[in-house]
Design a protein around this motif. Structure first.
Motif, PDB file in Angstrom:
ATOM      1  N   GLU A 298      -3.132  -8.046  -2.792  1.00  0.00           N
ATOM      2  CA  GLU A 298      -3.787  -7.009  -3.614  1.00  0.00           C
ATOM      3  C   GLU A 298      -3.617  -5.645  -2.946  1.00  0.00           C
ATOM      4  O   GLU A 298      -3.824  -5.487  -1.746  1.00  0.00           O
ATOM      5  CB  GLU A 298      -5.267  -7.308  -3.778  1.00  0.00           C
ATOM      6  CG  GLU A 298      -5.969  -6.328  -4.688  1.00  0.00           C
ATOM      7  CD  GLU A 298      -7.412  -6.686  -4.956  1.00  0.00           C
ATOM      8  OE1 GLU A 298      -7.939  -6.239  -5.974  1.00  0.00           O
ATOM      9  OE2 GLU A 298      -8.014  -7.416  -4.141  1.00  0.00           O
ATOM     10  N   VAL A 299      -3.240  -4.652  -3.764  1.00  0.00           N
ATOM     11  CA  VAL A 299      -3.063  -3.279  -3.308  1.00  0.00           C
ATOM     12  C   VAL A 299      -3.907  -2.378  -4.203  1.00  0.00           C
ATOM     13  O   VAL A 299      -3.891  -2.508  -5.426  1.00  0.00           O
ATOM     14  CB  VAL A 299      -1.587  -2.846  -3.377  1.00  0.00           C
ATOM     15  CG1 VAL A 299      -1.407  -1.424  -2.915  1.00  0.00           C
ATOM     16  CG2 VAL A 299      -0.711  -3.800  -2.566  1.00  0.00           C
ATOM     17  N   HIS A 300      -4.637  -1.466  -3.579  1.00  0.00           N
ATOM     18  CA  HIS A 300      -5.482  -0.543  -4.337  1.00  0.00           C
ATOM     19  C   HIS A 300      -4.792   0.796  -4.469  1.00  0.00           C
ATOM     20  O   HIS A 300      -3.935   1.161  -3.774  1.00  0.00           O
ATOM     21  CB  HIS A 300      -6.833  -0.359  -3.654  1.00  0.00           C
ATOM     22  CG  HIS A 300      -7.624  -1.629  -3.616  1.00  0.00           C
ATOM     23  ND1 HIS A 300      -8.409  -2.052  -4.648  1.00  0.00           N
ATOM     24  CD2 HIS A 300      -7.704  -2.593  -2.665  1.00  0.00           C
ATOM     25  CE1 HIS A 300      -8.961  -3.218  -4.335  1.00  0.00           C
ATOM     26  NE2 HIS A 300      -8.544  -3.558  -3.133  1.00  0.00           N
TER      27      HIS A 300
ATOM     28  N   ASP B 201       6.384  -9.590  -6.767  1.00  0.00           N
ATOM     29  CA  ASP B 201       6.505  -8.787  -5.547  1.00  0.00           C
ATOM     30  C   ASP B 201       7.966  -8.352  -5.400  1.00  0.00           C
ATOM     31  O   ASP B 201       8.764  -8.999  -4.723  1.00  0.00           O
ATOM     32  CB  ASP B 201       6.058  -9.616  -4.345  1.00  0.00           C
ATOM     33  CG  ASP B 201       5.874  -8.775  -3.106  1.00  0.00           C
ATOM     34  OD1 ASP B 201       6.180  -7.565  -3.141  1.00  0.00           O
ATOM     35  OD2 ASP B 201       5.427  -9.328  -2.084  1.00  0.00           O
ATOM     36  N   MET B 202       8.277  -7.244  -6.081  1.00  0.00           N
ATOM     37  CA  MET B 202       9.640  -6.711  -6.096  1.00  0.00           C
ATOM     38  C   MET B 202       9.601  -5.229  -5.730  1.00  0.00           C
ATOM     39  O   MET B 202       8.663  -4.523  -6.112  1.00  0.00           O
ATOM     40  CB  MET B 202      10.255  -6.887  -7.483  1.00  0.00           C
ATOM     41  CG  MET B 202      10.321  -8.330  -7.939  1.00  0.00           C
ATOM     42  SD  MET B 202      10.862  -8.484  -9.654  1.00  0.00           S
ATOM     43  CE  MET B 202      12.579  -8.066  -9.465  1.00  0.00           C
ATOM     44  N   PRO B 203      10.615  -4.763  -5.012  1.00  0.00           N
ATOM     45  CA  PRO B 203      10.636  -3.356  -4.588  1.00  0.00           C
ATOM     46  C   PRO B 203      10.437  -2.360  -5.731  1.00  0.00           C
ATOM     47  O   PRO B 203       9.741  -1.357  -5.556  1.00  0.00           O
ATOM     48  CB  PRO B 203      12.011  -3.185  -3.942  1.00  0.00           C
ATOM     49  CG  PRO B 203      12.371  -4.554  -3.467  1.00  0.00           C
ATOM     50  CD  PRO B 203      11.779  -5.489  -4.488  1.00  0.00           C
TER      51      PRO B 203
ATOM     52  N   VAL C 102       2.735 -10.708  -6.607  1.00  0.00           N
ATOM     53  CA  VAL C 102       2.861 -12.157  -6.487  1.00  0.00           C
ATOM     54  C   VAL C 102       4.249 -12.493  -5.960  1.00  0.00           C
ATOM     55  O   VAL C 102       5.266 -12.174  -6.592  1.00  0.00           O
ATOM     56  CB  VAL C 102       2.625 -12.843  -7.850  1.00  0.00           C
ATOM     57  CG1 VAL C 102       2.696 -14.357  -7.706  1.00  0.00           C
ATOM     58  CG2 VAL C 102       1.294 -12.413  -8.444  1.00  0.00           C
ATOM     59  N   GLY C 103       4.289 -13.128  -4.791  1.00  0.00           N
ATOM     60  CA  GLY C 103       5.554 -13.498  -4.174  1.00  0.00           C
ATOM     61  C   GLY C 103       6.143 -14.752  -4.795  1.00  0.00           C
ATOM     62  O   GLY C 103       5.458 -15.511  -5.487  1.00  0.00           O
ATOM     63  N   ALA C 104       7.412 -14.976  -4.506  1.00  0.00           N
ATOM     64  CA  ALA C 104       8.107 -16.167  -5.014  1.00  0.00           C
ATOM     65  C   ALA C 104       7.465 -17.449  -4.497  1.00  0.00           C
ATOM     66  O   ALA C 104       7.548 -18.496  -5.140  1.00  0.00           O
ATOM     67  CB  ALA C 104       9.579 -16.113  -4.618  1.00  0.00           C
TER      68      ALA C 104
END
Length: 66
Positions: A64-66, A30-32, A56-58
């Motif tokens: 989930e993104v569609h 999960d990074m910009p 996935v975060g730290a």
């Protein structure tokens, strides 16, 4: 480097999509920069392939993104 990784993962996933009943997703940190790359992928490509992105975060949380 992250751009190349994103493109490689997307390409590998597309090449292995051989089950019409399966759900396919790509999981990345999960990074910009990965959010931006996902956002730049055309909506039509996402709709036709039905691929989703799992960010996935730290802390281990998955979104989930569609």
């Amino acid at each position: 480097m992250r751009v190349n990784y994103f493109i490689a993962v997307l390409g590998e996933t597309l090449q292995r999509m051989d089950d019409a009943n399966a759900k396919y997703s790509i999981a990345l940190p999960d990074m910009p920069q990965f959010h931006g790359l996902w956002d730049r992928l055309p909506r039509l490509a996402k709709e036709r392939t039905r691929i989703s992105m799992l960010f996935v975060g730290a802390d281990g949380r998955v979104r989930e993104v569609h």
